[in-house]
Write an enzyme that holds these catalytic residues in place. Sequence first.
Site, PDB file in Angstrom:
ATOM      1  N   ARG A 157      -1.906  -6.342  -8.513  1.00 46.89           N
ATOM      2  CA  ARG A 157      -0.729  -7.188  -8.068  1.00 46.89           C
ATOM      3  C   ARG A 157      -0.461  -8.314  -9.342  1.00 46.89           C
ATOM      4  O   ARG A 157       0.474  -9.033  -9.434  1.00 46.89           O
ATOM      5  CB  ARG A 157      -0.799  -7.968  -6.749  1.00 46.89           C
ATOM      6  CG  ARG A 157      -0.618  -7.187  -5.594  1.00 46.89           C
ATOM      7  CD  ARG A 157      -1.257  -7.694  -4.425  1.00 46.89           C
ATOM      8  NE  ARG A 157      -2.376  -7.521  -4.296  1.00 46.89           N
ATOM      9  CZ  ARG A 157      -3.161  -7.341  -3.167  1.00 46.89           C
ATOM     10  NH1 ARG A 157      -2.790  -7.592  -2.093  1.00 46.89           N
ATOM     11  NH2 ARG A 157      -4.269  -7.338  -3.327  1.00 46.89           N
ATOM     12  N   SER A 191      -2.906  -8.278   2.619  1.00 50.02           N
ATOM     13  CA  SER A 191      -3.022  -8.063   4.007  1.00 50.02           C
ATOM     14  C   SER A 191      -3.646  -9.346   4.696  1.00 50.02           C
ATOM     15  O   SER A 191      -3.057  -9.523   5.898  1.00 50.02           O
ATOM     16  CB  SER A 191      -4.230  -7.000   4.379  1.00 50.02           C
ATOM     17  OG  SER A 191      -3.539  -5.647   3.862  1.00 50.02           O
ATOM     18  N   HIS A 226       0.707  -1.073  -0.208  1.00 46.59           N
ATOM     19  CA  HIS A 226      -0.009  -0.125   0.092  1.00 46.59           C
ATOM     20  C   HIS A 226       0.939   1.366  -0.175  1.00 46.59           C
ATOM     21  O   HIS A 226       0.599   2.093  -0.865  1.00 46.59           O
ATOM     22  CB  HIS A 226      -0.803   0.125   1.180  1.00 46.59           C
ATOM     23  CG  HIS A 226      -2.051  -1.083   1.452  1.00 46.59           C
ATOM     24  ND1 HIS A 226      -2.057  -1.979   2.576  1.00 46.59           N
ATOM     25  CD2 HIS A 226      -2.985  -1.190   0.575  1.00 46.59           C
ATOM     26  CE1 HIS A 226      -3.113  -2.677   2.308  1.00 46.59           C
ATOM     27  NE2 HIS A 226      -3.500  -2.451   1.111  1.00 46.59           N
ATOM     28  N   LYS A 256     -18.330  -6.407   6.040  1.00 49.22           N
ATOM     29  CA  LYS A 256     -16.565  -6.918   6.067  1.00 49.22           C
ATOM     30  C   LYS A 256     -16.263  -7.127   7.656  1.00 49.22           C
ATOM     31  O   LYS A 256     -16.825  -6.193   8.118  1.00 49.22           O
ATOM     32  CB  LYS A 256     -15.821  -6.077   5.193  1.00 49.22           C
ATOM     33  CG  LYS A 256     -15.639  -6.374   3.787  1.00 49.22           C
ATOM     34  CD  LYS A 256     -14.206  -5.887   3.340  1.00 49.22           C
ATOM     35  CE  LYS A 256     -14.140  -5.957   2.092  1.00 49.22           C
ATOM     36  NZ  LYS A 256     -12.758  -5.378   1.226  1.00 49.22           N
TER      37      LYS A 256
HETATM   38  P1  ADP Z   1      -9.857  -3.820  -0.549  1.00 51.18           P
HETATM   39  O1  ADP Z   1     -10.467  -4.614   0.426  1.00 51.18           O
HETATM   40  O2  ADP Z   1     -10.711  -2.488  -0.893  1.00 51.18           O
HETATM   41  O3  ADP Z   1      -9.306  -4.696  -1.607  1.00 51.18           O
HETATM   42  P2  ADP Z   1      -7.102  -3.518   0.290  1.00 51.18           P
HETATM   43  O4  ADP Z   1      -6.475  -2.640   1.784  1.00 51.18           O
HETATM   44  O5  ADP Z   1      -6.954  -5.165   0.289  1.00 51.18           O
HETATM   45  O6  ADP Z   1      -8.645  -3.209   0.217  1.00 51.18           O
HETATM   46  O7  ADP Z   1      -6.482  -2.852  -0.869  1.00 51.18           O
HETATM   47  C1  ADP Z   1      -6.516  -1.619  -1.353  1.00 51.18           C
HETATM   48  C2  ADP Z   1      -5.953  -1.392  -2.639  1.00 51.18           C
HETATM   49  O8  ADP Z   1      -4.475  -1.557  -2.595  1.00 51.18           O
HETATM   50  C3  ADP Z   1      -6.362  -2.550  -3.785  1.00 51.18           C
HETATM   51  O9  ADP Z   1      -6.402  -1.863  -5.166  1.00 51.18           O
HETATM   52  C4  ADP Z   1      -5.482  -3.601  -3.873  1.00 51.18           C
HETATM   53  O10 ADP Z   1      -5.169  -4.315  -4.976  1.00 51.18           O
HETATM   54  C5  ADP Z   1      -4.131  -2.685  -3.281  1.00 51.18           C
HETATM   55  N1  ADP Z   1      -2.907  -3.282  -2.951  1.00 51.18           N
HETATM   56  C6  ADP Z   1      -2.882  -4.137  -1.815  1.00 51.18           C
HETATM   57  N2  ADP Z   1      -1.862  -4.567  -1.730  1.00 51.18           N
HETATM   58  C7  ADP Z   1      -1.144  -4.307  -2.469  1.00 51.18           C
HETATM   59  C8  ADP Z   1       0.448  -4.382  -3.076  1.00 51.18           C
HETATM   60  N3  ADP Z   1       0.964  -5.315  -2.295  1.00 51.18           N
HETATM   61  N4  ADP Z   1       0.926  -3.916  -4.233  1.00 51.18           N
HETATM   62  C9  ADP Z   1       0.079  -3.188  -4.957  1.00 51.18           C
HETATM   63  N5  ADP Z   1      -1.286  -2.924  -4.600  1.00 51.18           N
HETATM   64  C10 ADP Z   1      -1.705  -3.494  -3.496  1.00 51.18           C
END
Ligand code: ADP
Length: 159
Positions: free
Chosen positions: A90, A128, A17, A41
């Site tokens: 990703r 995450s 992130h 969620k």
């Molecule tokens: P959500 O539940 O909305 O998917 P996340 O916190 O899991 O929330 O992810 C928020 C955004 O960050 C999403 O677009 C996700 O694809 C992106 N993201 C999460 N981890 C990574 C990473 N390692 N590299 C790039 N983007 C990421």
Amino acid sequence: MLKAAFPGSFDPPTFGHLNIIERAAAIFDELLVVVAENRQKKYLFSSEERIRLVTGLIQPWKNVSVALCDSLVVDFLNKRDIRLLIRGIRGTVDFSYEFELSMMNKALAGNIETIFMTTDPDYFVLRSSAIKELASFHGDVSAMVPPPVAEALRIKYAG
Ligand code: ADP
């Protein structure tokens, strides 16, 4: 003035992130990290905890701020006059999910553009959910999340 938002659960925020935040902050004049609170969620960290963690991590950037959103993200962005929505990708699995989400958002608010940023190769395995699982077994997450997040995970899973 180019304003963009980066919405997500950030449960918890990871180096992946942070990498998207860093790169988006260098492109846009203002970046708003939107911590989503979705009643469907189940989160490990409360919205207050997620906001606190993100607030600590964005300190290096003057043009990055954080806000909590417990409504539709596109409505939230429209109220704040933000037309650009950033999502991180990703790989192909993320892409198919994110593509559908962007179609849904386009149907709801055609004026908002989704912009995909591909992950940096160093972070493409960071997720995450997997990090929480590792932390629950007291595994070492220090290469995956910043120190305050590692500490917050340690406290959550202590005992
Ligand atoms: P959500 O539940 O909305 O998917 P996340 O916190 O899991 O929330 O992810 C928020 C955004 O960050 C999403 O677009 C996700 O694809 C992106 N993201 C999460 N981890 C990574 C990473 N390692 N590299 C790039 N983007 C990421």
